[in-house]
Design an enzyme around this catalytic site. Structure first.
Site, PDB file in Angstrom:
ATOM      1  CB  CYS A 121       6.520   5.409  19.264  1.00  0.00           C
ATOM      2  SG  CYS A 121       6.449   3.682  18.857  1.00  0.00           S
ATOM      3  CB  SER A 149      -1.054  -3.692   1.693  1.00  0.00           C
ATOM      4  OG  SER A 149       0.275  -4.105   1.807  1.00  0.00           O
ATOM      5  CB  THR A 193      11.147  -8.598 -12.440  1.00  0.00           C
ATOM      6  OG1 THR A 193      12.152  -8.255 -13.399  1.00  0.00           O
ATOM      7  CG2 THR A 193      10.749 -10.058 -12.612  1.00  0.00           C
ATOM      8  CB  ALA A 204      -0.955  -0.006   1.183  1.00  0.00           C
ATOM      9  CB  THR A 205       4.086   2.189   1.586  1.00  0.00           C
ATOM     10  OG1 THR A 205       3.664   1.867   2.912  1.00  0.00           O
ATOM     11  CG2 THR A 205       4.996   3.408   1.618  1.00  0.00           C
ATOM     12  CG  HIS A 217       1.182  -6.923   5.085  1.00  0.00           C
ATOM     13  ND1 HIS A 217       1.113  -6.469   6.378  1.00  0.00           N
ATOM     14  CD2 HIS A 217       1.495  -5.845   4.325  1.00  0.00           C
ATOM     15  CE1 HIS A 217       1.390  -5.169   6.405  1.00  0.00           C
ATOM     16  NE2 HIS A 217       1.625  -4.764   5.167  1.00  0.00           N
ATOM     17  CD  GLN A 231      -5.974  -1.391   8.850  1.00  0.00           C
ATOM     18  OE1 GLN A 231      -6.664  -2.313   9.266  1.00  0.00           O
ATOM     19  NE2 GLN A 231      -4.680  -1.324   9.105  1.00  0.00           N
ATOM     20  CG  ASN A 269      -3.948   3.164  10.297  1.00  0.00           C
ATOM     21  OD1 ASN A 269      -4.458   4.077   9.634  1.00  0.00           O
ATOM     22  ND2 ASN A 269      -2.850   3.338  11.008  1.00  0.00           N
TER      23      ASN A 269
HETATM   24  C1  LIG Z   1      -0.747  -0.958   6.538  1.00  0.00           C
HETATM   25  C2  LIG Z   1      -1.263   0.295   5.969  1.00  0.00           C
HETATM   26  C3  LIG Z   1      -0.582   0.991   4.962  1.00  0.00           C
HETATM   27  C4  LIG Z   1       0.788   0.561   4.455  1.00  0.00           C
HETATM   28  O1  LIG Z   1       0.805  -0.715   3.924  1.00  0.00           O
HETATM   29  P1  LIG Z   1       2.213  -1.401   3.588  1.00  0.00           P
HETATM   30  O2  LIG Z   1       1.895  -2.769   3.173  1.00  0.00           O
HETATM   31  O3  LIG Z   1       3.004  -1.366   4.859  1.00  0.00           O
HETATM   32  O4  LIG Z   1       2.870  -0.619   2.540  1.00  0.00           O
HETATM   33  C5  LIG Z   1      -1.150   2.141   4.454  1.00  0.00           C
HETATM   34  N1  LIG Z   1      -2.333   2.583   4.893  1.00  0.00           N
HETATM   35  C6  LIG Z   1      -3.030   1.948   5.858  1.00  0.00           C
HETATM   36  C7  LIG Z   1      -4.350   2.477   6.281  1.00  0.00           C
HETATM   37  C8  LIG Z   1      -2.517   0.793   6.430  1.00  0.00           C
HETATM   38  O5  LIG Z   1      -3.210   0.180   7.385  1.00  0.00           O
END
Ligand SMILES: *Cc1c(COP(=O)(O)O)cnc(C)c1O
Length: 402
Positions: free
Chosen positions: A350, A222, A263, A94-95, A224, A202, A174
């Site tokens: 933090c 994202s 890639t 997501a970043t 994960h 999220q 989040n």
């Molecule tokens: C986790 C998260 C991201 C970042 O996702 P990554 O997989 O770490 O790049 C961005 N926005 C929100 C709201 C998230 O919860």
């Protein structure tokens, strides 16, 4: 080496890498989720067997990889309600998607204007990218939110100017779980010809999302966060009414319609598609289950400590998130006290040296000391025994509270 004994059909381990240490109960699913063992099984052949480069389509190895990527792209596009599978651009998470969406749209459309509207409670991936864009000449409006963490549509409308080119408001927060009125924000953006991006990290895999129904132009996600692997994500880029093309932010072989060179991570892409389809299948069952579990934890805590406060919108919220302010209890101290029994987070972000109060909790009106007395519990598929979790927390609060 054992990766821990399997506990259920998803195969999540409860023991550490040496297979002996019983791990604490994991309550940080908003930060990341374990990979579903079924997802891992789907990914495995794409490391040592189907290892071709998906861009090397002159031979069978490459074609097999491309076929897997195509199928994954189709599956993800279908779940999200895309018109075409080519509207999904694969990224590292997501970043990166957010960076590409915001920087790519700004550079592409800056001849039309330089004004971007966002909210005060965005993830750092959005906030920091917008701060960067100021150095490229962007003017940023950061909308306030109400006590529940919701953006006011009237304030949003009033902040739109002639040179507004982009609105970026997150789908679900989040820290406090609040879900924004995405469809209404999208409709407003659409009526003014402004591009609408939403950080849905999220929400994808947890909430029903149809990008066209919800008037979304760009959507970041994202894997994960929905039981897929880390390091793979995607960006929806609308191709119809309007057709959006983003300026690339990295350069290379012109992959992903020239928007994201490099890639492709074939195992990751296969895993993300599988994780998403499993999440969609279980979504309503799982959301009901976790909403109940969150309710049990919250009520049990409040029965013992009536001054505990739930942050975020009471109804329009993620099922699996609880942000709780516990007066008189430092979140850090509680986490430390319970570290062998529960893994959860503070409500405050933090940095390495200095602990800053959470910008999200401040934006919903918490005082600085309240922000440091706030914990985030992220429930998920591994969560069982809500009453027992509440009792552990009660025990911890009793010890830490002065
Ligand atoms: C986790 C998260 C991201 C970042 O996702 P990554 O997989 O770490 O790049 C961005 N926005 C929100 C709201 C998230 O919860």
């Amino acid at each position: 080496m054992s990766a821990g004994k399997r506990t259920d059909e998803h195969g999540y381990g409860r023991t550490g890498l040496n297979g002996t240490m019983e791990m604490p109960i994991y309550l940080d699913h908003n930060a990341t989720t374990p990979v579903d063992r079924n997802v891992l099984e789907k990914m495995l052949p794409y490391f040592c067997e189907v290892y071709g480069n998906a861009a090397s389509i002159d031979h069978i190895h490459g074609n097999k990889a491309k076929q897997a990527v195509d199928e994954a792209r189709q599956a993800i596009a279908k779940v999200l309600g895309c018109r075409k599978e080519s509207e999904i651009v694969f990224t590292s998470g997501a970043t990166e998607s957010i960076n590409l969406a915001l920087i790519g749209a700004f550079r592409r459309f800056k001849d039309k204007g330089n004004h971007i509207i966002s909210s005060a409670i965005e993830h750092p991936a959005v906030l920091d990218t917008l701060n960067y864009l100021q150095s490229e000449g962007a003017e940023i409006t950061r909308l306030p939110v109400d006590r529940n963490g919701v953006v006011d549509l009237e304030v949003l409308e009033k902040s739109i100017k002639k040179d507004t080119i982009l609105i970026s408001v997150m789908f679900a927060n989040n820290e406090i779980g609040t879900i924004q009125p995405i469809k209404e924000i999208g409709a407003l953006a659409k009526s003014k010809g402004i591009i609408f991006h939403t950080d849905a990290a999220q929400a994808v895999g947890h909430e029903k999302i149809n990008v066209y129904d919800l008037n979304i132009d760009l959507l970041s996600f994202s894997a994960h966060k929905f039981y897929g692997p880390k390091g793979i994500g995607g960006l929806f880029v609308r191709s119809y009414s309007p057709l959006i093309k983003l300026s690339p932010i990295s350069f290379g072989g012109g992959h992903e319609k020239g928007m994201r060179s490099g890639t492709l991570n074939v195992p990751g892409i296969v895993g993300m598609a599988e994780a998403l389809s499993l999440s969609i299948k279980e979504m309503s069952y799982e959301n009901n289950r976790l909403r109940k579990a969150a309710g049990v934890i919250c009520q049990r805590l409040q029965q013992t400590f009536p001054d505990i406060k739930l942050n975020g919108h009471p109804q329009n919220r993620l099922a699996h998130n609880l942000s709780l302010t516990i007066p008189g209890v430092e979140a850090k101290a509680l986490i430390h006290r319970l570290k062998n029994r529960l893994s959860f987070s503070t409500g405050s972000a933090c940095s390495t040296i200095k602990v800053e109060p959470s910008h999200v909790l401040k934006a919903i009106g918490l005082a600085d000391d309240e922000t440091f007395q706030t914990v985030r519990l992220g429930l998920g598929r591994t969560t069982q025994g809500a009453a027992g979790i509440a009792d552990i927390l009660i025990d911890g609060v009793n010890h830490v509270r002065k």
